[in-house]
Design a protein around this motif. Sequence first.
Motif, short mmCIF file in Angstrom:
data_model
loop_
_atom_site.label_atom_id
_atom_site.label_comp_id
_atom_site.label_asym_id
_atom_site.label_seq_id
_atom_site.Cartn_x
_atom_site.Cartn_y
_atom_site.Cartn_z
N GLU A 1 0.83 -1.20 0.00
CA GLU A 1 0.00 0.00 0.00
C GLU A 1 0.87 1.26 0.00
O GLU A 1 0.57 2.23 -0.70
N MET A 2 1.94 1.25 0.78
CA MET A 2 2.85 2.37 0.79
C MET A 2 3.47 2.59 -0.58
O MET A 2 3.61 3.73 -1.06
N THR A 3 3.85 1.49 -1.24
CA THR A 3 4.44 1.61 -2.57
C THR A 3 3.44 2.22 -3.55
O THR A 3 3.81 3.09 -4.35
N ARG A 4 2.19 1.79 -3.50
CA ARG A 4 1.17 2.34 -4.40
C ARG A 4 0.98 3.83 -4.15
O ARG A 4 0.83 4.62 -5.10
N ARG A 5 0.99 4.24 -2.90
CA ARG A 5 0.84 5.66 -2.58
C ARG A 5 2.01 6.47 -3.14
O ARG A 5 1.82 7.53 -3.72
N LEU A 6 3.24 5.94 -2.96
CA LEU A 6 4.40 6.65 -3.46
C LEU A 6 4.38 6.73 -4.99
O LEU A 6 4.77 7.75 -5.57
N GLU A 7 3.95 5.67 -5.63
CA GLU A 7 3.86 5.68 -7.09
C GLU A 7 2.85 6.73 -7.57
O GLU A 7 3.09 7.45 -8.55
N ARG A 8 1.74 6.83 -6.88
CA ARG A 8 0.75 7.84 -7.24
C ARG A 8 1.27 9.25 -6.96
O ARG A 8 1.01 10.18 -7.71
N ALA A 9 2.03 9.39 -5.86
CA ALA A 9 2.61 10.70 -5.55
C ALA A 9 3.60 11.12 -6.62
O ALA A 9 3.63 12.29 -7.04
N VAL A 10 4.42 10.19 -7.10
CA VAL A 10 5.38 10.50 -8.15
C VAL A 10 4.67 10.82 -9.46
O VAL A 10 5.08 11.70 -10.21
N GLU A 11 3.58 10.11 -9.72
CA GLU A 11 2.80 10.40 -10.93
C GLU A 11 2.17 11.79 -10.87
O GLU A 11 2.13 12.51 -11.86
N ALA A 12 1.70 12.17 -9.67
CA ALA A 12 1.07 13.48 -9.52
C ALA A 12 2.11 14.60 -9.50
O ALA A 12 1.84 15.71 -9.95
N GLN A 13 3.32 14.32 -8.96
CA GLN A 13 4.38 15.32 -8.88
C GLN A 13 5.67 14.73 -9.43
O GLN A 13 6.58 14.36 -8.69
N PRO A 14 5.79 14.65 -10.75
CA PRO A 14 6.97 13.99 -11.34
C PRO A 14 8.27 14.73 -11.12
O PRO A 14 9.35 14.15 -11.30
N ASP A 15 8.23 15.99 -10.71
CA ASP A 15 9.45 16.77 -10.48
C ASP A 15 9.84 16.82 -9.01
O ASP A 15 10.70 17.63 -8.63
N SER A 16 9.25 15.99 -8.17
CA SER A 16 9.58 15.95 -6.76
C SER A 16 10.72 14.97 -6.53
O SER A 16 10.53 13.75 -6.58
N ALA A 17 11.93 15.50 -6.29
CA ALA A 17 13.08 14.63 -6.06
C ALA A 17 12.90 13.82 -4.78
O ALA A 17 13.33 12.66 -4.69
N GLU A 18 12.25 14.42 -3.78
CA GLU A 18 12.04 13.71 -2.51
C GLU A 18 11.13 12.50 -2.71
O GLU A 18 11.40 11.41 -2.21
N GLY A 19 10.03 12.68 -3.47
CA GLY A 19 9.14 11.57 -3.73
C GLY A 19 9.83 10.46 -4.51
O GLY A 19 9.65 9.27 -4.23
N LEU A 20 10.65 10.84 -5.51
CA LEU A 20 11.38 9.84 -6.29
C LEU A 20 12.38 9.08 -5.41
O LEU A 20 12.52 7.86 -5.53
N TYR A 21 13.06 9.81 -4.51
CA TYR A 21 14.04 9.17 -3.63
C TYR A 21 13.38 8.11 -2.74
O TYR A 21 13.87 6.97 -2.64
N PHE A 22 12.27 8.48 -2.11
CA PHE A 22 11.61 7.52 -1.22
C PHE A 22 11.03 6.34 -1.99
O PHE A 22 11.03 5.21 -1.49
N LEU A 23 10.55 6.57 -3.21
CA LEU A 23 10.05 5.46 -4.01
C LEU A 23 11.20 4.52 -4.38
O LEU A 23 11.05 3.29 -4.33
N GLY A 24 12.37 5.08 -4.72
CA GLY A 24 13.52 4.24 -5.03
C GLY A 24 13.96 3.40 -3.84
O GLY A 24 14.26 2.20 -3.99
N ARG A 25 13.98 4.01 -2.65
CA ARG A 25 14.35 3.25 -1.45
C ARG A 25 13.34 2.15 -1.17
O ARG A 25 13.69 1.05 -0.72
N THR A 26 12.07 2.43 -1.43
CA THR A 26 11.04 1.42 -1.22
C THR A 26 11.20 0.26 -2.18
O THR A 26 11.05 -0.91 -1.80
#
Length: 400
Positions: free
Chosen positions: A134-159
């Motif tokens: 569920e956390m992964t799905r949320r992060l994926e949606r966050a990255v899709e909604a804000q593709p220029d967010s380096a913080e969101g991309l970083y946390f998704l990569g760590r996940t």
Amino acid sequence: MIDFWLAAGLLLLVALSFLLIPVLRGRRAQLEEDRTALNVALYQERVAELQTQQEEGVLDAGQMDTGRAEAARELLADTEGVEAPRVSRLGKPLPLLAAILVPVLGLGLYLHFGASDKVELTREFTQAPQSMEEMTRRLERAVEAQPDSAEGLYFLGRTYMAQDRPADAAKIFERAANVAGRQPELLGQWAQAQYFADGKKWSDKIQALTDEALKADPKEVTSLGLLGIAAFESERYQDAIDYWNRLLTQLPPDDNSRAALQGGIARASEKLVAGGGKLAEAPAAKVAAVLKVRVDLSPELKAKVQPGDSVFIFARATSGPPAPLAAKRLTVADLPATVELGDADAMMPQLKLSNFPEVQLVARISRAGQPTAGEWIGRSQPLASSTTAQQQLTIDSPDK
């Protein structure tokens, strides 16, 4: 999301009221206009009856005037308080058409330009996820909604790395590095993910990423750990020991990974000796720098200061960052005083006295309690950070 649509619906009703109220008022005005016309018609009919009766001789002139006056009073009484009819330049169809088009157009514009997905995502993140998926799905949606967010991309990569998905993680870290400007930590994470995605095979690409990361930051921990792993896997045990020793010096004393790292160094040492190699001597540990300084006031200032004024004593690099390397705070009432400034007093772990060969001692008096600005100051000549002799520092000049 239901709360959002309820609020939007309420605002829509308010907006429609401004469009429909004039139409309803127009209908009311039309009714009042029709009633006035009827009263006028009744008045004219009454006057005609009175004229007929006068012609027939039933009424004389006085009675005729009295009847006419009575009819006029009744007409005035019936039309009293009725406003003059207002003529609308827009007509009735336009407000009704606007009442229909405004909500339809507003909804269409919001669905196209609005951020309903971000509103819903923000609401989801206020609740704890029930699983890693569920956390992964949320992060994926966050990255899709804000593709220029380096913080969101970083946390998704760590996940992704935590889920053993290094190939996906490598793509995400590459995107994050492009967005954030190739930061050393992101390059190290990207290289590590790529290494595991390639089946633990070293490549020129991974070497270039780690070289770039360590050139920007020689203490980048992920790159040091990865280079140690790659060296161990290729039986370059001395290189592995060197990389892991460098990494070990960057970790806090209570870091949980220190034990595993020390175990890796021990295994590499055993394999090196068993293969007939010889362990290189570890470089001598850097001695922690400690400067002892005695701080006092000049005789001219003793009558101008107050006992509660703050006194900031610090050392800063003569060639390096302007931030203090070590600092302590006293008051004028404590002077004269002898203090020690050392690595233990570092403002930041990477800014220690022992990391800079030459420093300057500064003492500042600030009535406002601000370490960066004050009324009086004293400065020493540049001296080596390894100096062991006690230094004398006198506060004797205006702080400009």
